[in-house]
Design a protein around this motif. Structure first.
Motif, PDB file in Angstrom:
ATOM      1  N   LYS A   2      14.061  32.050  40.492  1.00  0.00           N
ATOM      2  CA  LYS A   2      14.484  33.024  39.517  1.00  0.00           C
ATOM      3  C   LYS A   2      13.486  34.035  39.298  1.00  0.00           C
ATOM      4  CE  LYS A   2      16.910  29.603  36.569  1.00  0.00           C
ATOM      5  NZ  LYS A   2      16.864  29.097  35.034  1.00  0.00           N
ATOM      6  N   SER A  76      17.063  41.630  40.667  1.00  0.00           N
ATOM      7  CA  SER A  76      17.946  41.614  39.433  1.00  0.00           C
ATOM      8  C   SER A  76      17.117  40.481  38.654  1.00  0.00           C
ATOM      9  CB  SER A  76      19.172  40.955  39.735  1.00  0.00           C
ATOM     10  OG  SER A  76      20.149  40.946  38.635  1.00  0.00           O
ATOM     11  N   ASP A  78      16.151  37.603  36.033  1.00  0.00           N
ATOM     12  CA  ASP A  78      16.686  36.504  35.025  1.00  0.00           C
ATOM     13  C   ASP A  78      15.948  36.265  33.951  1.00  0.00           C
ATOM     14  OD1 ASP A  78      18.406  35.101  37.334  1.00  0.00           O
ATOM     15  OD2 ASP A  78      16.429  35.285  38.486  1.00  0.00           O
ATOM     16  N   GLU A 121      21.841  42.694  32.648  1.00  0.00           N
ATOM     17  CA  GLU A 121      21.661  41.837  34.088  1.00  0.00           C
ATOM     18  C   GLU A 121      21.253  40.333  33.722  1.00  0.00           C
ATOM     19  OE1 GLU A 121      17.812  43.084  36.512  1.00  0.00           O
ATOM     20  OE2 GLU A 121      19.130  44.563  35.834  1.00  0.00           O
ATOM     21  N   ASN A 125      23.240  37.204  34.354  1.00  0.00           N
ATOM     22  CA  ASN A 125      22.570  35.954  35.268  1.00  0.00           C
ATOM     23  C   ASN A 125      22.460  34.733  34.170  1.00  0.00           C
ATOM     24  OD1 ASN A 125      22.461  37.488  37.189  1.00  0.00           O
ATOM     25  ND2 ASN A 125      20.599  38.404  36.928  1.00  0.00           N
TER      26      ASN A 125
END
Length: 223
Positions: A2, A76, A78, A121, A125
């Motif tokens: 993550k 990206s 988390d 995002e 996620n």
């Protein structure tokens, strides 16, 4: 693995939390504004699972810089942890528009912009946002820290609003009691009478919150 963006990672709770996240196998984007020493040392130790970004979060271009750099790295997020903050401890007579705006811009506006930029995002996620708040917002306020108290109260409200706006994410705030950091300009003879929340305990509470299914929560953590 993550991916976490941690603001204010250069000292205090930030650096303790950064170490704990890295030890627990998170990839951590270490944000700092002025003091790079500790984050660069930590990055050297965890060069494959960390990334360092300098940015002034009181400027919108600083926040956009973070967004652009992460896009360049194809990262990206988390998790977003809004930890960076400042205080202005003074008598009411010394407070003015400048002190209010300076504190508000970092403690409230910057988290808003970061949550707005990265919220989509993180929501996609099924990730988490944690806002570091204060128990000053829960009845332990003081006129000497009125800017800080108001800014963190605003952060609490942002937490609740983004929890509604991002239904697939977990958006929470932790309202800590006294943390013994550089932000506290307190004489040593007074400090010995204050019951601080240990930084290790605070960091563990944040990790625990990352694994919670709660959202829209304002959790108080005292000594």
């Amino acid at each position: 693995m993550k991916y976490v963006l941690l603001t204010g990672a250069s000292s205090g709770l930030g650096i303790v939390l950064a170490k704990m996240l890295l030890e627990n196998k998170y990839f951590v984007v270490l944000h700092y504004n002025q003091n790079a020493t500790e984050v660069l040392t930590l990055h050297k130790q965890y060069s494959n699972t960390s990334f360092v970004i300098q940015a002034d979060l009181t400027k919108e271009k600083g926040i956009l810089r973070i967004k652009n750099l992460l896009e360049e790295k194809n990262i990206s997020l988390d998790i977003l942890i809004n930890n960076a903050a400042i205080d202005f401890n003074s008598e009411l007579e010394e407070k003015n528009t400048e002190t209010f705006l300076k504190v508000f811009s970092l403690n409230t506006l910057a988290p808003f912009l970061l949550m707005k930029l990265f919220g989509t995002e993180i929501n996609q996620n099924h990730g988490s946002i944690i806002n570091i708040s204060s128990d000053n917002t829960l009845g332990k306020n003081d006129p000497r820290t009125i800017e800080y108290d108001v800014s963190k109260s605003g952060l609490n409200m942002l937490t609740k609003d983004f929890a509604l706006a991002l239904p697939n994410a977990h958006v929470n705030a932790i309202a800590f009691g006294w943390l013994d950091t550089k932000m506290n300009d307190i004489p040593k003879d007074i400090k010995k009478y204050i019951k601080f929340v240990p930084l290790e305990k605070a960091a563990k509470e944040i990790l625990k919150c990352l694994n919670s299914n709660e959202t829209g929560m304002i959790k108080e953590v005292s000594e």
